[in-house]
Design a protein around this motif. Structure first.
Motif, short mmCIF file in Angstrom:
data_model
loop_
_atom_site.label_atom_id
_atom_site.label_comp_id
_atom_site.label_asym_id
_atom_site.label_seq_id
_atom_site.Cartn_x
_atom_site.Cartn_y
_atom_site.Cartn_z
N THR A 11 -4.73 2.60 13.12
CA THR A 11 -4.87 1.24 12.60
C THR A 11 -4.29 1.12 11.19
OG1 THR A 11 -7.10 1.85 11.91
CG2 THR A 11 -6.88 0.65 13.98
N SER A 12 -4.25 2.23 10.45
CA SER A 12 -3.70 2.19 9.09
C SER A 12 -3.56 3.61 8.55
CB SER A 12 -4.62 1.39 8.15
OG SER A 12 -5.90 2.00 8.10
N ILE A 13 -2.81 3.74 7.45
CA ILE A 13 -2.74 4.99 6.69
C ILE A 13 -3.74 4.84 5.54
CG2 ILE A 13 -1.29 6.57 5.39
CD1 ILE A 13 -0.33 6.32 8.21
N ILE A 14 -4.65 5.78 5.41
CA ILE A 14 -5.69 5.65 4.38
C ILE A 14 -5.64 6.81 3.39
CG2 ILE A 14 -7.25 4.31 5.85
CD1 ILE A 14 -8.87 6.91 6.26
N ASN A 15 -6.24 6.58 2.24
CA ASN A 15 -6.49 7.61 1.24
C ASN A 15 -7.83 7.29 0.60
OD1 ASN A 15 -6.05 5.59 -0.76
ND2 ASN A 15 -3.85 5.97 -0.67
N PRO A 16 -8.34 8.12 -0.29
CA PRO A 16 -9.66 7.82 -0.87
C PRO A 16 -9.76 6.42 -1.48
CG PRO A 16 -9.02 10.05 -1.44
CD PRO A 16 -7.84 9.45 -0.73
N LYS A 17 -8.70 5.99 -2.16
CA LYS A 17 -8.75 4.69 -2.82
C LYS A 17 -8.84 3.54 -1.81
CE LYS A 17 -6.34 1.87 -6.25
NZ LYS A 17 -5.20 1.79 -7.20
N SER A 18 -7.96 3.56 -0.79
CA SER A 18 -7.96 2.48 0.19
C SER A 18 -9.24 2.50 1.03
CB SER A 18 -6.74 2.57 1.10
OG SER A 18 -6.76 3.76 1.86
N PHE A 19 -9.72 3.71 1.36
CA PHE A 19 -10.95 3.82 2.16
C PHE A 19 -12.14 3.24 1.41
CE2 PHE A 19 -14.80 6.26 3.22
CZ PHE A 19 -14.92 5.94 4.56
#
Length: 317
Positions: A262-270
């Protein structure tokens, strides 16, 4: 260096018989200029990242994260939180470390847990109550964390491989410099030993889980030809997990992996996704006469793995 050399040749060329070589150099100069711009961008980006990595706070937090993943008791962690909350404007860094500690060894407990939450709200604002509330709903944060879960997963899935060579990797744990994402280890174990090998492990992971049995027809069984395996990450996938799956692709001749996410995530976006109140969708129930029943607080709709899997199969058809 090559660009400079060709510039010098071009400037010194005067004779007509050398013009053919000059024309070839002009083509090369054009290509080299694009290459030079790319090099400048990469060097600039690498320098920026290097400067961040050299800061004391980056080194401190990275060391703490690595020691937490090794299940080390850190008596000084509470003091680090107290100092950094009032020093740093970056809530992402604080919340990330808070979550890692809570999911691994759990140094912050009981009274200190409440005090830390209060400090976060005091410094970053009361609106962050939604973030803390949503993290607790997801069982990423708990007042009394079950620290044995991570230790079991670490041992059973061999999450830490300190001998991995990050420059010439021989294991998927290279993506985090010795730590392998749990999702990737589950995929590896599934491929080697089947669903039964990870059924017990899946029950240890927080949240509901569903999985087929080995005798079900929907289970993929490898054949002599290469099988396409679809990996679906609902909620997002990290670049590290993608890198690990690419490693599996190149080292597993029996399968070709395709990722749907559904998306590419990292700590900030999560973390940013959880910084607001999420309204629950009530299930509409009807009585015998077809009239809607009264809604209770527990009546909410959750999609199951099996229903999602069936929908996905219909889409792929």
């Amino acid at each position: 260096r090559r660009l400079q050399l060709h510039k010098e040749i071009f400037q010194k060329t005067k004779a007509a018989n050398e013009m053919k070589e000059v024309q070839q150099n002009l083509v090369y100069l054009s290509q080299s200029k694009n290459e030079s711009n790319t090099i400048h961008q990469h060097v600039g980006l690498a320098s920026y990242i290097k400067n961040l990595q050299m800061t004391p706070i980056y080194k401190l937090f990275l060391t703490i994260e690595q020691r937490l993943l090794q299940c080390e008791e850190l008596d000084f962690l509470e003091k680090v939180f107290q100092d950094e909350i009032y020093r740093s404007p970056d809530i992402i860094k604080i919340i990330k470390l808070f979550c890692i500690d809570n999911l691994t060894i759990g140094n912050i407990k009981n009274k200190s847990y409440d005090e830390l939450k209060r400090d976060i709200l005091t410094v970053y604002g009361n609106q962050e109550i939604f973030l803390l509330k949503n993290l607790e709903k997801l069982k990423i944060l708990k007042k009394k964390p079950d620290t044995k879960i991570y230790e079991i997963l670490k041992d059973k899935l061999n999450l830490i491989n300190e001998k991995v060579n990050v420059h010439n990797p021989n294991d998927t744990s290279y993506v985090f410099n010795a730590f392998c994402p749990i999702s990737i280890r589950l995929i590896e174990k599934l491929l080697k030993e089947g669903w039964n090998s990870i059924s017990d492990i899946l029950t240890k992971i927080p949240g509901p889980t569903e999985f087929p049995k080995n005798n079900e027809p929907s289970v993929i069984k490898p054949s002599q030809n290469k099988n396409i395996m679809l990996l679906v990450f609902v909620g997002g996938i990290t670049f590290a997990e993608i890198a690990a799956i690419r490693f599996l692709n190149s080292h597993n001749p029996r399968y070709q992996f395709i990722i749907i996410t559904t998306s590419i995530i990292n700590p900030k976006s999560f973390i940013n996704q959880l910084r607001f109140d999420r309204p629950k969708e009530p299930v509409i129930k009807v009585d015998q006469d077809g009239k809607p029943e009264e809604k209770s607080d527990d009546d909410y709709d959750y999609i199951t793995f099996r229903s999602f899997f069936n929908q996905l199969k219909q889409i792929l058809k």
